[in-house]
Design an enzyme around this catalytic site. Structure first.
Site, PDB file in Angstrom:
ATOM      1  N   GLU A 491       0.834  -1.212   0.000  1.00  0.00           N
ATOM      2  CA  GLU A 491       0.000   0.000   0.000  1.00  0.00           C
ATOM      3  C   GLU A 491       0.867   1.260   0.000  1.00  0.00           C
ATOM      4  O   GLU A 491       0.504   2.272  -0.583  1.00  0.00           O
ATOM      5  CB  GLU A 491      -0.969  -0.002   1.186  1.00  0.00           C
ATOM      6  CG  GLU A 491      -1.980  -1.159   1.197  1.00  0.00           C
ATOM      7  CD  GLU A 491      -2.665  -1.396  -0.137  1.00  0.00           C
ATOM      8  OE1 GLU A 491      -2.850  -0.439  -0.919  1.00  0.00           O
ATOM      9  OE2 GLU A 491      -3.007  -2.566  -0.419  1.00  0.00           O
ATOM     10  N   HIS A 494       1.813   2.142  -3.534  1.00  0.00           N
ATOM     11  CA  HIS A 494       0.754   2.945  -4.172  1.00  0.00           C
ATOM     12  C   HIS A 494       0.801   4.374  -3.636  1.00  0.00           C
ATOM     13  O   HIS A 494       0.673   5.339  -4.382  1.00  0.00           O
ATOM     14  CB  HIS A 494      -0.624   2.358  -3.855  1.00  0.00           C
ATOM     15  CG  HIS A 494      -0.940   1.098  -4.603  1.00  0.00           C
ATOM     16  ND1 HIS A 494      -0.843   0.994  -5.960  1.00  0.00           N
ATOM     17  CD2 HIS A 494      -1.397  -0.110  -4.169  1.00  0.00           C
ATOM     18  CE1 HIS A 494      -1.208  -0.225  -6.339  1.00  0.00           C
ATOM     19  NE2 HIS A 494      -1.553  -0.914  -5.267  1.00  0.00           N
ATOM     20  N   HIS A 497       3.372   6.536  -5.193  1.00  0.00           N
ATOM     21  CA  HIS A 497       2.952   6.941  -6.544  1.00  0.00           C
ATOM     22  C   HIS A 497       2.130   8.231  -6.458  1.00  0.00           C
ATOM     23  O   HIS A 497       2.266   9.135  -7.279  1.00  0.00           O
ATOM     24  CB  HIS A 497       2.116   5.813  -7.144  1.00  0.00           C
ATOM     25  CG  HIS A 497       2.183   5.704  -8.628  1.00  0.00           C
ATOM     26  ND1 HIS A 497       1.520   4.719  -9.312  1.00  0.00           N
ATOM     27  CD2 HIS A 497       2.813   6.445  -9.577  1.00  0.00           C
ATOM     28  CE1 HIS A 497       1.746   4.865 -10.613  1.00  0.00           C
ATOM     29  NE2 HIS A 497       2.523   5.894 -10.796  1.00  0.00           N
TER      30      HIS A 497
HETATM   31 ZN   LIG Z   1      -2.267  -2.901  -5.196  1.00  0.00          ZN
END
Ligand SMILES: [Zn+2]
Length: 695
Positions: A491, A494, A497
């Protein structure tokens, strides 16, 4: 009475004013903001000036700013901190938002302006991101049928209605068929091998049905222990067949005809929109781009992984033979795999947990983000929270450490940094780690506010990571299983990002990338959990401070790749089956025959005549994975190859980190394959995955 959702937020970083928001504010805010957004669209369509990139494409991209913010707040809370009232509001809001979206996508005046800009794009000087925005905006309308005549638009509408009805029906059938079956047993001996805790669940299940003894159902947590632990081979077989017969028994919940209809409708839809096949339609908007590319990928992986799958099965066959089984069947696999796993490296989650204290794991992830990307996390108490358990952090980017090698490449960003402060604000982070009533299961990353640049101002994102880890008690801190450790890293990948996003338009920012590219950062970060030296920096016993011993680290590594050959072939069988149902000129006369022919090469056990995979393949016939199942393996190749690059040069190599940072900052502004090649110097290679999985 003022509605806080309709004001600009008077909080630090304009973060969501949770303390002021009441449930009754949502619905009026949604209604008002939808009207405002439609008003903005009308201003675009009624602009007397000729359509330009700025007055049409860009104006559309920036429209609905506050509606986005409110939607994010509302739907994030509906997942993380919901209640009956919020759920009720969601029921009312969802159709409003669907209607709003279709008012835009069906807006012919708007499309004609977009088309004009698109057709004349050679007259404009646009940068790469603007070209991407134009392309994506135009394609978004075209893929919804904007270029069709009225008659065909009507046809498309009807196909879409049928498709959504039938996929819903498919899912209902699988659910009903699952719930319809149960196996009742009264003799405990028939369940030999199954752990006591599971037997207790079976007894509960029996009691609920007013039965004596034990009841096994086709729900995964009930079925799996039978296949994994039951010494009784007949029972394993019976349950495996019952499960494989789901919606394939000719009964009221049979899905065979629905499959044929869904396949046909999808094909019609694709052809209506000018594509050769449904797979072509789907893949146009993916990193892989074409069915040919996906099939080449799947088949190459199949050829290379098959020997490893056969080796896995041979290893299990030796154990099976000792039990007098001369020909292993698919329903023997999990049972002997578990036996072998126990022999080879028996260890359980509980043994590892004391070494993984949540606070320390989080510190390690923060440290990793610091090492790779120069980020700093500072806990703050001036940000309003939606629940007392949530922690908030300001994330800064350090500017002082600059290797001279970067300055040449990155002159521009160096200049925009504030040298006085030495660090600049990057993002806000909400960390919400523990389960409670009102939070759905699982773990996810989301954002309360997107990143974008407007009128020269870089709006930084507000990111959230939500998990369901055991809560600390007065005596014990929150301790994680190894699986939960990798979840947190995932997580956070992500989240990074989102945190690093640095694009102009909100809809190309951060995780708004092609669907088969979005798991690269998350899975990439998981790789660090398997780096012994890094692991030892934070895996320390919470009571004794002892570092996780090498033999335990070795077991973690070994168990990761256990039966990987077999698992790979299983994933490939789903991927290939999915692609075949959505290929050009597909014709399904008989589901079982079609399936058997298609996945023959991926099978290491003989198929059971009474069962089928397709009829309960909800991923592709109910959910959104149609022509997309390959992306699981695709993403694995991406992350293995990216990490391989680091491994070759050092897992914290500053120059490669810098290149990866550029990829993360770029979001969806460039073609993902281009982004990847800019980072890696070549396309992702299957060999990197094979090396990681099979050595
Ligand atoms: Zn994922």
């Amino acid at each position: 009475m003022t509605n806080p959702l309709l004001q600009s937020f008077n909080t630090k970083y304009q973060s969501a004013p949770f303390a002021e928001i009441k449930e009754e504010h949502y619905l009026p805010a949604f209604k008002e903001l939808i009207d405002q957004s439609l008003q903005e669209i009308q201003e675009i369509t009624q602009n007397p000036e000729t359509p330009t990139f700025e007055n049409t494409i860009e104006a559309l991209a920036y429209s609905g700013e506050q509606l986005d913010v409110v939607s994010n707040i509302f739907f994030n809370l509906n997942s993380a901190e919901t209640n009956d009232e919020i759920q009720q509001i969601a029921q009312e809001v969802s159709p409003l938002l669907t209607e709003f979206a279709s008012k835009i996508s069906q807006n012919e005046q708007l499309f004609s302006r977009i088309k004009k800009v698109y057709d004349e794009k050679d007259h404009y000087t646009l940068n790469e991101e603007q070209k991407m925005l134009l392309e994506e905006t135009y394609k978004g309308f075209v893929r919804n049928g904007a270029l069709l005549n009225d008659e065909k638009k009507e046809q498309l509408k009807n196909i879409n209605i049928e498709l959504s009805k039938k996929s819903l029906q498919f899912g209902h059938n699988v659910l009903a068929a699952t719930n319809q079956y149960y196996k009742h047993l009264t003799n405990k001996e028939d369940l030999a091998g199954i752990p006591e805790a599971i037997l207790a669940q079976y007894e509960e299940e029996a009691k609920e049905r007013n039965l004596e003894g034990y009841v096994i159902t086709l729900q995964f947590p009930s079925l799996l222990p039978v296949l994994t632990y039951a010494e009784n081979r007949e029972l394993r077989k019976e349950l495996a067949i019952a499960n494989g017969k789901k919606s394939f028994d000719g009964g009221e919940f049979d899905n065979q005809n629905l499959i044929k209809e869904l396949v046909k409708l999808r094909q019609e839809k694709a052809q209506l929109l000018g594509y050769k096949s449904f797979a072509d339609y789907v893949l146009e908007e993916r990193m892989a781009k074409s069915p040919q590319k996906v099939l080449e990928f799947l088949n190459e992986l199949l050829t290379k992984a098959k020997p490893f799958a056969q080796k896995d099965v041979e290893e299990l066959s030796v154990l099976a033979k000792a039990d007098g089984i001369t020909e292993m069947q698919s329903y023997d696999h999990a049972y002997y795999a578990e036996k072998l796993r126990k022999q080879k490296f028996d260890f359980n989650d509980e043994e590892l947990k004391p070494y993984f204290q949540l606070d320390k794991v989080q510190e390690a992830v923060f440290g990793l983000a610091g090492k790779l990307f120069g980020l700093e996390f500072v806990e703050t108490s001036d940000i309003q929270k939606y629940h007392a358990d949530v922690k908030t952090y300001e994330i800064f980017e350090r500017c002082e450490t600059r290797d001279t090698r970067y300055e040449i490449e990155n002159v521009e960003s160096v200049e925009t940094q504030n040298p006085e402060l030495g660090k600049q604000f990057k993002a806000l982070l909400y960390a919400d780690y523990h389960p409670r009533k009102g939070k759905r299961a699982g773990a996810w990353m989301t954002s309360f506010k997107n990143q974008y640049i407007k009128n020269g101002e870089n709006h930084r994102p507000h990111i959230s990571v939500v998990c369901n880890f055991t809560k600390p008690t007065a005596e014990t801190p929150s301790l994680l299983t190894f699986n939960e450790v990798t979840t947190l890293f995932h997580e956070f990948g992500h989240a990074l990002h989102g945190v690093l996003a640095n694009t102009q338009y909100p809809n190309l920012s951060g995780t708004s990338v092609k669907w088969d590219f979005v798991e690269l950062p998350s899975q990439f970060l998981e790789n660090y959990c398997y780096e012994p030296e890094f692991l030892k920096t934070f895996a320390k016993h919470y009571q004794t401070g002892e570092v996780l011993p090498d033999e335990k680290i070795q077991k973690i590594e070994d168990s990761k790749n256990f039966m990987e050959g077999y698992q790979t072939l299983r994933q490939l069988s789903f991927g290939i089956l999915d692609m075949s149902y959505h290929a050009e000129n597909v014709k399904v006369e008989d589901v079982k025959t079609f399936e058997t022919e298609t996945i023959k090469a991926t099978q290491v056990y003989s198929t059971l005549a009474e069962t089928a995979v397709s009829t309960s393949f909800s991923h592709i016939f109910q959910g959104g994975y149609s022509a997309g199942y390959y992306s699981y393996k695709w993403a694995e190749v991406l992350d293995a190859d990216a990490f391989q690059y680091f491994k070759e040069n050092g897992v914290f190599d500053p120059l490669i980190s810098k290149k990866f940072k550029t990829l993360l900052e770029s979001g969806g502004t460039k073609d993902p394959m281009e982004l990847y090649k800019n980072f890696r110097g070549s396309e992702p290679k299957i060999e990197s995955l094979l090396k990681r999985a099979f050595g």
